[in-house]
Design a protein around this motif. Structure first.
Motif, PDB file in Angstrom:
ATOM      1  N   VAL A  91       0.708  -1.387  -0.068  1.00 16.59           N
ATOM      2  CA  VAL A  91      -0.982  -0.097  -0.012  1.00 16.59           C
ATOM      3  C   VAL A  91       0.833   0.990  -0.625  1.00 16.59           C
ATOM      4  CG1 VAL A  91      -1.583   1.361   1.364  1.00 16.59           C
ATOM      5  CG2 VAL A  91      -2.085  -1.174   1.436  1.00 16.59           C
ATOM      6  N   MET A  92       2.189   1.662   1.123  1.00 16.29           N
ATOM      7  CA  MET A  92       2.839   2.486   0.905  1.00 16.29           C
ATOM      8  C   MET A  92       3.315   3.186  -0.625  1.00 16.29           C
ATOM      9  SD  MET A  92       4.406   2.281   5.046  1.00 16.29           S
ATOM     10  CE  MET A  92       5.214   3.531   5.093  1.00 16.29           C
ATOM     11  N   TRP A  93       4.002   1.231  -0.639  1.00 10.28           N
ATOM     12  CA  TRP A  93       4.467   1.416  -2.622  1.00 10.28           C
ATOM     13  C   TRP A  93       3.613   2.213  -3.509  1.00 10.28           C
ATOM     14  CZ3 TRP A  93       5.774  -4.024  -2.409  1.00 10.28           C
ATOM     15  CH2 TRP A  93       7.056  -4.387  -1.935  1.00 10.28           C
ATOM     16  N   THR A  94       2.800   2.758  -3.280  1.00  4.00           N
ATOM     17  CA  THR A  94       1.698   3.149  -4.304  1.00  4.00           C
ATOM     18  C   THR A  94       1.399   4.546  -3.417  1.00  4.00           C
ATOM     19  OG1 THR A  94      -0.288   3.367  -2.670  1.00  4.00           O
ATOM     20  CG2 THR A  94       0.386   0.909  -4.612  1.00  4.00           C
ATOM     21  N   GLY A  95       2.011   5.018  -2.392  1.00  3.27           N
ATOM     22  CA  GLY A  95       1.882   5.891  -2.156  1.00  3.27           C
ATOM     23  C   GLY A  95       0.571   6.852  -1.276  1.00  3.27           C
ATOM     24  N   ALA A  96       0.016   5.527  -1.058  1.00  4.35           N
ATOM     25  CA  ALA A  96      -1.733   5.461  -0.045  1.00  4.35           C
ATOM     26  C   ALA A  96      -1.495   5.257   1.186  1.00  4.35           C
ATOM     27  CB  ALA A  96      -2.228   4.669  -0.674  1.00  4.35           C
ATOM     28  N   ARG A  97      -1.544   5.157   2.168  1.00  2.00           N
ATOM     29  CA  ARG A  97      -2.181   4.868   3.796  1.00  2.00           C
ATOM     30  C   ARG A  97      -2.482   3.083   4.178  1.00  2.00           C
ATOM     31  NH1 ARG A  97      -4.756   6.628   8.437  1.00  2.00           N
ATOM     32  NH2 ARG A  97      -4.077   6.095  10.463  1.00  2.00           N
ATOM     33  N   PRO A  98      -1.710   2.734   4.848  1.00  2.00           N
ATOM     34  CA  PRO A  98      -2.657   1.233   4.866  1.00  2.00           C
ATOM     35  C   PRO A  98      -2.880   1.478   6.508  1.00  2.00           C
ATOM     36  CG  PRO A  98      -0.465   1.055   5.401  1.00  2.00           C
ATOM     37  CD  PRO A  98      -0.882   2.476   4.711  1.00  2.00           C
ATOM     38  N   VAL A  99      -4.255   1.399   6.481  1.00  4.42           N
ATOM     39  CA  VAL A  99      -4.953   1.449   7.880  1.00  4.42           C
ATOM     40  C   VAL A  99      -5.705  -0.060   8.407  1.00  4.42           C
ATOM     41  CG1 VAL A  99      -7.141   2.089   8.701  1.00  4.42           C
ATOM     42  CG2 VAL A  99      -5.807   3.678   7.484  1.00  4.42           C
ATOM     43  N   PHE A 100      -4.704  -0.841   9.279  1.00  5.64           N
ATOM     44  CA  PHE A 100      -4.237  -1.415   9.878  1.00  5.64           C
ATOM     45  C   PHE A 100      -6.122  -2.269  10.334  1.00  5.64           C
ATOM     46  CE2 PHE A 100      -0.208  -1.091   8.667  1.00  5.64           C
ATOM     47  CZ  PHE A 100       0.151  -1.853   7.850  1.00  5.64           C
ATOM     48  N   THR A 101      -6.768  -3.251  11.297  1.00  2.00           N
ATOM     49  CA  THR A 101      -7.714  -3.083  11.399  1.00  2.00           C
ATOM     50  C   THR A 101      -7.981  -4.801  11.791  1.00  2.00           C
ATOM     51  OG1 THR A 101      -8.679  -3.928   9.401  1.00  2.00           O
ATOM     52  CG2 THR A 101      -8.787  -1.982   9.691  1.00  2.00           C
ATOM     53  N   ASP A 102      -8.231  -4.596  13.297  1.00  2.00           N
ATOM     54  CA  ASP A 102      -8.105  -5.844  13.885  1.00  2.00           C
ATOM     55  C   ASP A 102      -8.799  -7.459  13.376  1.00  2.00           C
ATOM     56  OD1 ASP A 102      -7.694  -7.640  16.298  1.00  2.00           O
ATOM     57  OD2 ASP A 102      -8.139  -5.969  17.781  1.00  2.00           O
ATOM     58  N   VAL A 103      -8.866  -8.154  14.184  1.00  2.00           N
ATOM     59  CA  VAL A 103      -8.953  -9.842  13.874  1.00  2.00           C
ATOM     60  C   VAL A 103     -10.137 -10.498  13.966  1.00  2.00           C
ATOM     61  CG1 VAL A 103      -6.858  -9.588  12.136  1.00  2.00           C
ATOM     62  CG2 VAL A 103      -6.397 -10.733  14.388  1.00  2.00           C
ATOM     63  N   ARG A 104     -10.137 -11.630  14.039  1.00  2.00           N
ATOM     64  CA  ARG A 104     -11.047 -12.792  14.760  1.00  2.00           C
ATOM     65  C   ARG A 104     -10.404 -13.313  15.692  1.00  2.00           C
ATOM     66  NH1 ARG A 104     -15.221 -15.617  10.570  1.00  2.00           N
ATOM     67  NH2 ARG A 104     -15.142 -17.455  13.093  1.00  2.00           N
ATOM     68  N   PRO A 105     -11.046 -13.450  17.008  1.00  2.00           N
ATOM     69  CA  PRO A 105      -9.759 -14.416  17.651  1.00  2.00           C
ATOM     70  C   PRO A 105      -9.503 -15.879  17.326  1.00  2.00           C
ATOM     71  CG  PRO A 105     -11.484 -13.658  18.719  1.00  2.00           C
ATOM     72  CD  PRO A 105     -12.052 -12.723  17.272  1.00  2.00           C
ATOM     73  N   ASP A 106     -10.424 -15.977  16.629  1.00  2.00           N
ATOM     74  CA  ASP A 106     -10.490 -17.916  15.770  1.00  2.00           C
ATOM     75  C   ASP A 106      -9.680 -18.157  14.713  1.00  2.00           C
ATOM     76  OD1 ASP A 106     -12.530 -16.117  14.352  1.00  2.00           O
ATOM     77  OD2 ASP A 106     -14.345 -17.874  15.102  1.00  2.00           O
ATOM     78  N   THR A 107     -10.107 -17.586  14.308  1.00  2.00           N
ATOM     79  CA  THR A 107      -9.376 -17.480  12.263  1.00  2.00           C
ATOM     80  C   THR A 107      -8.331 -16.817  12.628  1.00  2.00           C
ATOM     81  OG1 THR A 107     -11.018 -16.397  12.167  1.00  2.00           O
ATOM     82  CG2 THR A 107     -11.630 -18.304  11.236  1.00  2.00           C
ATOM     83  N   TRP A 108      -8.246 -15.621  12.951  1.00  2.00           N
ATOM     84  CA  TRP A 108      -7.503 -14.735  13.246  1.00  2.00           C
ATOM     85  C   TRP A 108      -7.217 -13.884  11.202  1.00  2.00           C
ATOM     86  CZ3 TRP A 108      -3.535 -19.233  14.218  1.00  2.00           C
ATOM     87  CH2 TRP A 108      -4.006 -20.099  14.925  1.00  2.00           C
TER      88      TRP A 108
END
Length: 378
Positions: A91-108
């Motif tokens: 994502v950063m290679w394009t100049g955009a911003r990655p917005v990290f979001t949380d995951v499920r506790p079972d499947t991850w």
């Protein structure tokens, strides 16, 4: 130590050597040649898409995916947090911003509710990660993407051979990307693939794959001397025909490799079940897990680092799971992803590959139980 049980190991042999010899005899070793074309056709059929491009690695495939979907500086792309940072890097290679979001506790895999909550006016798309090969919740993610006019990309780096509700990994989003790194289920040591059903995206990606011009193979098949003009800033993201030949042989092996690793995962489950300090990985009932890695969750009371060092001392290779990306200094993201952060400090990957013997599986499980128990008793 000759008796070390490897964390990961490729399954390669005479078939791959014979395939390489054929490429050597052909005289075309470079990328995007006739062997690459054959591999692309086979791989597209395997994952159920109309188009496939062989790439130098999964990171380059992800970069191509985002470029062909029009991501630009100032955009935001939602990314499942629990992943190797190549996902955020792309994502950063394009100049955009990655917005990290949380995951499920079972499947991850990324939590659809967290995705919905992270959408802003700058959001242009979602990159879901098939964590350790298990597909994310693509039906729910597609509804969210369509409701907000967003693209959906499947980071299928680990999931060759996986399935979601009967559909193969790779066919679950607008574009999917795969890795053929040495620890993946099928491998050429390095390599990747970009797959899609869309002709417009595939054509654009194929041009960017090779410095922004048609491949030499395509030009050689024309009835005139073609002099390409460079109108797009492209990249050298091609997979060599040598590696493509290895991958064709690996596709032949894929069903057997999957069956073997599923049997190993089942045996680990039998040997490790019921241990109060070890939680086994979960396979959702509507998915087929390819078991690229076998990752257990240690109780918070257990010193994972000490356990890992003792396992290695006893000849059992191991490592952490993957990264809680939002914690990496490069990204500078303040928002917390508590589930991902917890997994990051408690996950332990133990040996998983198709070359493991029954005796080795039993040794790994017994050693893990003994070491975890000894450290918990201190």
């Amino acid at each position: 130590m000759s008796d070390v049980i490897a964390l990961g190991q490729p399954t390669v042999g005479e078939a791959e050597l014979a395939a390489i010899a054929e490429v050597f005899a052909s005289g075309w070793l470079a990328g995007s040649g006739p062997t690459s074309r054959r591999f692309e056709e086979r791989f597209a059929a395997t994952v159920g898409t109309r188009h496939a491009l062989a790439t130098s690695n999964c990171g380059s495939a992800l970069h191509l995916a985002l470029l062909t979907l029009g991501v630009k500086p100032g955009d935001e792309v939602i990314v499942g947090d629990y992943t190797f940072p190549a996902t955020g890097h792309s994502v950063m290679w394009t100049g955009a911003r990655p917005v990290f979001t949380d995951v499920r506790p079972d499947t991850w895999t990324v939590d659809p509710a967290a995705v919905e909550a992270a959408i802003t006016p700058r959001t242009v798309g979602i990159v879901a990660v098939d964590v350790f090969g298990q597909p994310a919740d693509y039906d729910e993610l597609r509804v969210i993407a369509d409701r907000h006019g967003l693209f959906l990309v499947e980071d299928a780096a680990c999931s060759a051979g996986a399935a979601y509700k009967g559909r193969p990994a790779g066919s679950l989003a607008d574009i999917a990307t795969f890795s053929f790194h040495g620890r993946k289920g099928i491998t050429a040591g390095e390599g990747g693939a970009y797959v899609t059903d869309r002709e417009d995206l595939s054509s654009h990606a194929r041009k960017l794959l090779s410095y922004g011009v048609e491949s030499a193979l395509n030009r050689a098949e024309l009835s005139h001397l073609a002099i390409p003009a460079f109108t797009d800033l492209g990249y050298n993201y091609r997979l060599s025909d040598v590696a493509a030949a290895i991958m064709i042989s690996q596709l032949d092996r894929l069903p057997d490799l999957l069956a073997t690793k599923r049997a190993i995962a089942a045996r680990y489950g039998e040997l490790l079940k019921g241990h109060e300090l070890i939680t086994l990985p979960y396979e959702a009932p509507d998915r087929e897990h390819p078991w690229q890695s076998y990752v257990v969750t240690l109780d918070a009371r257990v010193d994972r680092g000490a356990v890992a060092m003792e396992l290695r001392q006893r000849g059992v290779q191991c490592t952490f799971g993957t990264y809680a990306s939002h914690l990496q200094p490069l990204y500078g993201q303040a928002d917390r992803c508590p589930v991902s952060a917890d997994l990051f400090v408690r996950h332990l990957a133990i040996p998983m590959h198709a070359n493991l013997t029954e005796a080795q599986v039993e040794t790994v499980a017994a050693t893990l139980v003994d070491v975890v128990g000894s450290f918990a008793a201190r």
